[in-house]
Design a protein around this motif. Structure first.
Motif, PDB file in Angstrom:
ATOM      1  N   LEU A 294      -7.565  -8.178  -5.127  1.00 25.07           N
ATOM      2  CA  LEU A 294      -6.106  -8.271  -5.224  1.00 25.07           C
ATOM      3  C   LEU A 294      -5.617  -9.646  -4.753  1.00 25.07           C
ATOM      4  CD1 LEU A 294      -5.020  -4.738  -3.924  1.00 25.07           C
ATOM      5  CD2 LEU A 294      -4.712  -5.632  -6.235  1.00 25.07           C
ATOM      6  N   ILE A 295      -6.184 -10.129  -3.651  1.00 28.64           N
ATOM      7  CA  ILE A 295      -5.784 -11.430  -3.115  1.00 28.64           C
ATOM      8  C   ILE A 295      -6.171 -12.540  -4.085  1.00 28.64           C
ATOM      9  CG2 ILE A 295      -6.206 -13.113  -1.275  1.00 28.64           C
ATOM     10  CD1 ILE A 295      -6.468 -10.756   0.664  1.00 28.64           C
TER      11      ILE A 295
ATOM     12  N   LEU B   5       7.538   3.055   0.679  1.00 28.68           N
ATOM     13  CA  LEU B   5       7.439   1.884   1.555  1.00 28.68           C
ATOM     14  C   LEU B   5       7.930   0.661   0.791  1.00 28.68           C
ATOM     15  CD1 LEU B   5       6.409   0.309   4.054  1.00 28.68           C
ATOM     16  CD2 LEU B   5       4.168   0.238   2.944  1.00 28.68           C
ATOM     17  N   PRO B   6       8.944  -0.050   1.327  1.00 25.30           N
ATOM     18  CA  PRO B   6       9.448  -1.240   0.630  1.00 25.30           C
ATOM     19  C   PRO B   6       8.401  -2.350   0.621  1.00 25.30           C
ATOM     20  CG  PRO B   6      10.981  -0.476   2.334  1.00 25.30           C
ATOM     21  CD  PRO B   6       9.687   0.238   2.556  1.00 25.30           C
ATOM     22  N   ASP B   7       8.738  -3.452  -0.007  1.00 28.82           N
ATOM     23  CA  ASP B   7       7.845  -4.600  -0.025  1.00 28.82           C
ATOM     24  C   ASP B   7       7.787  -5.185   1.378  1.00 28.82           C
ATOM     25  OD1 ASP B   7       7.477  -4.222  -2.672  1.00 28.82           O
ATOM     26  OD2 ASP B   7       8.862  -5.775  -3.328  1.00 28.82           O
ATOM     27  N   VAL B   8       6.786  -4.777   2.139  1.00 29.23           N
ATOM     28  CA  VAL B   8       6.722  -5.132   3.558  1.00 29.23           C
ATOM     29  C   VAL B   8       6.288  -6.566   3.793  1.00 29.23           C
ATOM     30  CG1 VAL B   8       6.342  -2.817   4.445  1.00 29.23           C
ATOM     31  CG2 VAL B   8       4.413  -4.104   3.585  1.00 29.23           C
ATOM     32  N   TYR B   9       5.720  -7.230   2.803  1.00 25.80           N
ATOM     33  CA  TYR B   9       5.246  -8.594   3.013  1.00 25.80           C
ATOM     34  C   TYR B   9       6.399  -9.588   3.082  1.00 25.80           C
ATOM     35  CZ  TYR B   9       2.782 -12.974   2.268  1.00 25.80           C
ATOM     36  OH  TYR B   9       2.311 -14.255   2.384  1.00 25.80           O
ATOM     37  N   CYS B  10       7.495  -9.294   2.367  1.00 24.46           N
ATOM     38  CA  CYS B  10       8.630 -10.204   2.393  1.00 24.46           C
ATOM     39  C   CYS B  10       9.241 -10.211   3.790  1.00 24.46           C
ATOM     40  CB  CYS B  10       9.679  -9.810   1.354  1.00 24.46           C
ATOM     41  SG  CYS B  10      10.397  -8.190   1.594  1.00 24.46           S
ATOM     42  N   LYS B  11       9.874 -11.297   4.185  1.00 25.08           N
ATOM     43  CA  LYS B  11      10.384 -11.453   5.547  1.00 25.08           C
ATOM     44  C   LYS B  11      11.690 -10.682   5.727  1.00 25.08           C
ATOM     45  CE  LYS B  11       7.017 -14.105   6.662  1.00 25.08           C
ATOM     46  NZ  LYS B  11       5.960 -13.660   7.571  1.00 25.08           N
ATOM     47  N   ILE B  12      11.578  -9.384   5.833  1.00 25.74           N
ATOM     48  CA  ILE B  12      12.759  -8.550   5.992  1.00 25.74           C
ATOM     49  C   ILE B  12      13.342  -8.729   7.387  1.00 25.74           C
ATOM     50  CG2 ILE B  12      12.060  -6.832   4.306  1.00 25.74           C
ATOM     51  CD1 ILE B  12      11.006  -5.112   6.506  1.00 25.74           C
TER      52      ILE B  12
ATOM     53  N   GLU C  34       1.365 -16.424   5.973  1.00 23.91           N
ATOM     54  CA  GLU C  34       0.787 -15.095   5.821  1.00 23.91           C
ATOM     55  C   GLU C  34       0.382 -14.508   7.172  1.00 23.91           C
ATOM     56  OE1 GLU C  34      -0.561 -17.810   4.471  1.00 23.91           O
ATOM     57  OE2 GLU C  34       0.074 -17.718   2.368  1.00 23.91           O
ATOM     58  N   PRO C  35       0.593 -13.206   7.355  1.00 23.43           N
ATOM     59  CA  PRO C  35       0.119 -12.538   8.574  1.00 23.43           C
ATOM     60  C   PRO C  35      -1.396 -12.647   8.689  1.00 23.43           C
ATOM     61  CG  PRO C  35       1.693 -11.155   7.395  1.00 23.43           C
ATOM     62  CD  PRO C  35       1.345 -12.288   6.481  1.00 23.43           C
ATOM     63  N   ASP C  36      -1.903 -12.656   9.908  1.00 22.75           N
ATOM     64  CA  ASP C  36      -3.342 -12.822  10.144  1.00 22.75           C
ATOM     65  C   ASP C  36      -4.190 -11.768   9.450  1.00 22.75           C
ATOM     66  OD1 ASP C  36      -2.768 -14.999  11.699  1.00 22.75           O
ATOM     67  OD2 ASP C  36      -3.013 -13.960  13.620  1.00 22.75           O
ATOM     68  N   ILE C  37      -3.639 -10.554   9.305  1.00 26.10           N
ATOM     69  CA  ILE C  37      -4.417  -9.453   8.744  1.00 26.10           C
ATOM     70  C   ILE C  37      -4.893  -9.760   7.326  1.00 26.10           C
ATOM     71  CG2 ILE C  37      -2.461  -8.170   7.781  1.00 26.10           C
ATOM     72  CD1 ILE C  37      -3.848  -5.589   8.736  1.00 26.10           C
ATOM     73  N   LEU C  38      -4.170 -10.611   6.599  1.00 27.51           N
ATOM     74  CA  LEU C  38      -4.552 -10.948   5.227  1.00 27.51           C
ATOM     75  C   LEU C  38      -5.805 -11.819   5.165  1.00 27.51           C
ATOM     76  CD1 LEU C  38      -1.096 -11.558   3.515  1.00 27.51           C
ATOM     77  CD2 LEU C  38      -2.866  -9.982   2.723  1.00 27.51           C
ATOM     78  N   SER C  39      -6.109 -12.515   6.241  1.00 25.41           N
ATOM     79  CA  SER C  39      -7.299 -13.369   6.256  1.00 25.41           C
ATOM     80  C   SER C  39      -8.406 -12.820   7.142  1.00 25.41           C
ATOM     81  CB  SER C  39      -6.922 -14.781   6.725  1.00 25.41           C
ATOM     82  OG  SER C  39      -6.354 -14.752   8.026  1.00 25.41           O
ATOM     83  N   GLN C  40      -8.085 -11.799   7.960  1.00 23.70           N
ATOM     84  CA  GLN C  40      -9.078 -11.282   8.904  1.00 23.70           C
ATOM     85  C   GLN C  40      -9.444  -9.816   8.673  1.00 23.70           C
ATOM     86  OE1 GLN C  40      -8.246 -12.320  13.049  1.00 23.70           O
ATOM     87  NE2 GLN C  40      -6.932 -14.009  12.388  1.00 23.70           N
ATOM     88  N   PHE C  41      -8.984  -9.234   7.578  1.00 22.24           N
ATOM     89  CA  PHE C  41      -9.202  -7.801   7.342  1.00 22.24           C
ATOM     90  C   PHE C  41     -10.678  -7.433   7.255  1.00 22.24           C
ATOM     91  CE2 PHE C  41      -8.839  -9.771   3.164  1.00 22.24           C
ATOM     92  CZ  PHE C  41      -9.858  -9.174   2.435  1.00 22.24           C
TER      93      PHE C  41
ATOM     94  N   ALA D 250      -2.024  -6.119  -1.800  1.00 22.49           N
ATOM     95  CA  ALA D 250      -3.089  -6.186  -0.799  1.00 22.49           C
ATOM     96  C   ALA D 250      -2.528  -5.917   0.586  1.00 22.49           C
ATOM     97  CB  ALA D 250      -3.756  -7.558  -0.838  1.00 22.49           C
ATOM     98  N   TYR D 251      -1.398  -6.540   0.890  1.00 22.53           N
ATOM     99  CA  TYR D 251      -0.790  -6.367   2.214  1.00 22.53           C
ATOM    100  C   TYR D 251      -0.308  -4.939   2.425  1.00 22.53           C
ATOM    101  CZ  TYR D 251       2.056  -7.183   6.341  1.00 22.53           C
ATOM    102  OH  TYR D 251       2.590  -7.115   7.605  1.00 22.53           O
ATOM    103  N   ARG D 252       0.231  -4.345   1.379  1.00 20.57           N
ATOM    104  CA  ARG D 252       0.701  -2.957   1.464  1.00 20.57           C
ATOM    105  C   ARG D 252      -0.451  -2.025   1.874  1.00 20.57           C
ATOM    106  NH1 ARG D 252       4.710   0.344  -0.764  1.00 20.57           N
ATOM    107  NH2 ARG D 252       5.744  -1.520  -1.504  1.00 20.57           N
ATOM    108  N   LYS D 253      -1.605  -2.211   1.240  1.00 21.83           N
ATOM    109  CA  LYS D 253      -2.768  -1.375   1.563  1.00 21.83           C
ATOM    110  C   LYS D 253      -3.245  -1.622   2.991  1.00 21.83           C
ATOM    111  CE  LYS D 253      -4.501  -0.854  -3.172  1.00 21.83           C
ATOM    112  NZ  LYS D 253      -4.421   0.626  -3.188  1.00 21.83           N
ATOM    113  N   LEU D 254      -3.234  -2.868   3.423  1.00 20.62           N
ATOM    114  CA  LEU D 254      -3.673  -3.203   4.777  1.00 20.62           C
ATOM    115  C   LEU D 254      -2.696  -2.672   5.819  1.00 20.62           C
ATOM    116  CD1 LEU D 254      -4.810  -6.896   4.166  1.00 20.62           C
ATOM    117  CD2 LEU D 254      -6.298  -4.951   4.689  1.00 20.62           C
ATOM    118  N   PHE D 255      -1.405  -2.793   5.543  1.00 24.13           N
ATOM    119  CA  PHE D 255      -0.379  -2.332   6.479  1.00 24.13           C
ATOM    120  C   PHE D 255      -0.465  -0.819   6.668  1.00 24.13           C
ATOM    121  CE2 PHE D 255       3.972  -0.969   7.526  1.00 24.13           C
ATOM    122  CZ  PHE D 255       4.226  -1.783   8.625  1.00 24.13           C
ATOM    123  N   ILE D 256      -0.622  -0.096   5.580  1.00 24.58           N
ATOM    124  CA  ILE D 256      -0.725   1.364   5.641  1.00 24.58           C
ATOM    125  C   ILE D 256      -2.007   1.773   6.370  1.00 24.58           C
ATOM    126  CG2 ILE D 256      -1.088   3.440   4.241  1.00 24.58           C
ATOM    127  CD1 ILE D 256       0.858   2.185   2.186  1.00 24.58           C
ATOM    128  N   ALA D 257      -3.098   1.057   6.097  1.00 27.14           N
ATOM    129  CA  ALA D 257      -4.363   1.352   6.774  1.00 27.14           C
ATOM    130  C   ALA D 257      -4.238   1.131   8.281  1.00 27.14           C
ATOM    131  CB  ALA D 257      -5.477   0.481   6.192  1.00 27.14           C
TER     132      ALA D 257
END
Length: 235
Positions: free
Chosen positions: A136-137, A176-183, A114-121, A145-152
């Motif tokens: 959400l988490i 916005l696509p599913d940004v959490y998946c490893k695109i 998981e990206p750091d932002i998910l644990s440090q938001f 949850a990640y979508r909201k954090l990424f947009i913020a």
């Protein structure tokens, strides 16, 4: 670094993101043949026959308007281009430690999945509902949850880099696509950032232009000014 390889990979990655935006639109029943029909019934919003929360009405109205003005193909390409630029720019700032909060948005600094932002938001100055993100988490809704954090984070960067991070519109957020998946776009970002950080900007404008990323030149200029100010202010 092989610039041709970089160019080809970036074009491939952008097409991949274009496909994901297209799939996102299909979730709402929107494609080249079908537009957006919206109605309300008993406090429930219906878009192309599918139910959504009434609070999403303004976002869908914005999307319907853009579809009418720009057409399906242009809108999909515009949204894919916009998110591609933002992902590249965030990764570039991430590897150079230029993100204001110094928290990784697309990756983990400790090798986690998981990206750091998910644990440090909770430590970040973002326009979010912390309790909502935590809920959400805890419910396993990591993508939401990640979508909201990424947009913020993108909206927060708008304050310091408005030329690249325009304020996100409702319709852009919807698509916005599913940004959490490893695109693959993230892999492309790593390639491009390695090239930019190597000091290869001389003669590189042609490649960036071919990638439709002219704003990265402005980002590089911002980086240079940022470094100069840091050097001047240091003891």
């Amino acid at each position: 670094m092989n610039k041709t390889e970089l160019k080809n990979f970036a074009i491939f990655a952008r097409r991949n993101l274009l496909e994901k935006v297209t799939l996102r639109a299909k979730l709402f029943g929107i494609d080249e043949k079908n537009g957006l029909e919206m109605r309300e019934e008993f406090g429930q919003l219906y878009v192309n026959g599918h139910p959504y929360e009434l609070k999403m009405k303004s976002a869908f109205q914005s999307l319907a308007k853009q579809l009418k003005v720009k057409g399906y193909k242009q809108l999909i390409e515009e949204v894919a281009y916009t998110w591609f630029n933002r992902i590249i720019a965030i990764r570039y700032m991430e590897v150079n430690d230029y993100l204001p909060e110094r928290v990784n948005v697309l990756s983990s600094s400790t090798g986690k999945t998981e990206p750091d932002i998910l644990s440090q938001f909770e430590t970040m100055d973002l326009d979010i509902d912390v309790a909502e993100i935590k809920d959400l988490i805890n419910q396993g809704e990591i993508e939401k949850a990640y979508r909201k954090l990424f947009i913020a984070q993108c909206n927060a960067l708008h304050k310091i880099l408005p030329f690249l991070f325009e304020k996100i519109n409702d319709y852009t957020e919807l698509l916005l696509p599913d940004v959490y998946c490893k695109i693959k776009v993230q892999r492309c970002a790593k390639f491009l950032c390695k090239w930019l950080c190597s000091g290869a900007l001389h003669g590189g404008a042609a490649v960036i232009t071919c990638l439709d990323l002219p704003n990265l030149l402005q980002l590089a200029a911002w980086q240079k000014n940022h470094d100069c100010r840091g050097s001047m202010s240091s003891p």
